[in-house]
Design an enzyme around this catalytic site. Sequence first.
Site, PDB file in Angstrom:
ATOM      1  N   SER A  32      39.788 -59.809  22.230  1.00  0.00           N
ATOM      2  CA  SER A  32      40.181 -61.392  22.445  1.00  0.00           C
ATOM      3  C   SER A  32      41.138 -61.889  23.666  1.00  0.00           C
ATOM      4  CB  SER A  32      40.776 -60.589  20.931  1.00  0.00           C
ATOM      5  OG  SER A  32      40.261 -60.256  20.079  1.00  0.00           O
TER       6      SER A  32
ATOM      7  N   HIS B 211      46.342 -61.023  23.516  1.00  0.00           N
ATOM      8  CA  HIS B 211      46.130 -62.777  22.793  1.00  0.00           C
ATOM      9  C   HIS B 211      47.293 -63.445  23.212  1.00  0.00           C
ATOM     10  CE1 HIS B 211      44.280 -61.878  18.526  1.00  0.00           C
ATOM     11  NE2 HIS B 211      43.919 -60.898  19.028  1.00  0.00           N
TER      12      HIS B 211
END
Length: 444
Positions: free
Chosen positions: A348, A398
């Site tokens: 991610s 993230h």
Amino acid sequence: MDTGALNSWGWLLLAGVMVYLAFTVLSRFSEASARFVLAAGMAVLSYLHPDYWWLGIIGLVQAMLLIFIHWRVIYGHPHLLTWIRLTVFTPELRSHFERLWLQWRGLRQLPLPEHPLKGDVLYVLQDASMQSLRSTIQSPSLDILMALLSPDPAQTYAASRKLKIDSGYWVGRAMFLQGQQTQDNVNLQLGAQRMLSSLNAREELFAWKLLDAESLLAPYGLHIKEAFLARTRSTPATYTLLALMGLFFLWQLETGALSSIRGLSALGANLGAYTLESGEYWRFVTSIFLHGSWLHIGLNGFYLFQIGRELERKIGPNALMFAFIVSGVVGSLFSSLFGHADASVGASGGLFGLVALEATLARGGLQQRLRKLSTNLGSLLTMFLIGFLIPNIDNWAHLGGLLTGLLLGLSYRQPSRQEQAVMGVVASGILLWGVISLLLYRAG
């Protein structure tokens, strides 16, 4: 192989995907539908009888060969013709792939005429580069061909039905020609829109349509041939990253490390502050390619497939690999510095880097990129904030990937060939260092 995860619902998921493909991909060819249904049946059998898991693998491989040809035919590589002749069995489907391969090879590598419809239709049918056209339409009468090229939409539609080809492009062409004759801007616009919307890269006669549309629309400033070829450039970096994710996931299944923290740690998961304290910095790299579940790798793989190919065609394979690896590593570093997870895995961080890079990439200087960023800022923040609504999400990874992608995008300029090579070497070096360090760790 530890097939526990597959035996639960993975095989059933695969069977569902194969049934979906049977109705959506090459569905007008009986061989393609039969192969996808066969793969689905073998997957169900493997689910019911785990000892026969190898049947599911065989079914998947034979279906994937067909998908591989379907996706790669538009690149016109010489070796693909051999694959077509070895792995496609019915003459109908084999002929379809061979014609597509010939057209795309001509578009990319052969000296095609500037406009194959210029002059007499007989010239088109006699020209060597139009061999695929001749074999497709099987030498109909010239009257039907001439009607296909008519500026009358009704005649064009009737001719396309007789030739059993899609009428959308040809009716749009007729509308465009009518607009030229009557100087009607509405017909020009509607005809051009219909022509462009009917261009399907995996449809027979695509090469002919593309060259025709290029010659008609170029005087109006629309150069679509180069744009279509650019959209179908090969994307090796994206597929390499997907393959690495797949290999690591198979390794997780083999060792039973899909959801075990101890197992994930043994395969290179990021262990938060411990990674920094122990000096095992290579975990910042290897953790990018590990995943915690089928859903986890499925979502990340899907997003990488979608955004990776599009971005790679804009910035090149080496730059994409560099952006993904650097964003992923910085995301892992943020996770270790500020996060509290016992073990963090997933691509991610790298994906957020690619999304942020795409959101800022624009022609011009910093002002143009900031303007593009301002238009995409809402969607970026939404994507980031969604992570706080889902349990067990490493939002620090993230954030690290997102900030890295923004910095890369705002400072991006078209790299030279030498700079592209340097980025490729750096990204490959980081990746190799992580994998070799993991293997040495496991050997010790």
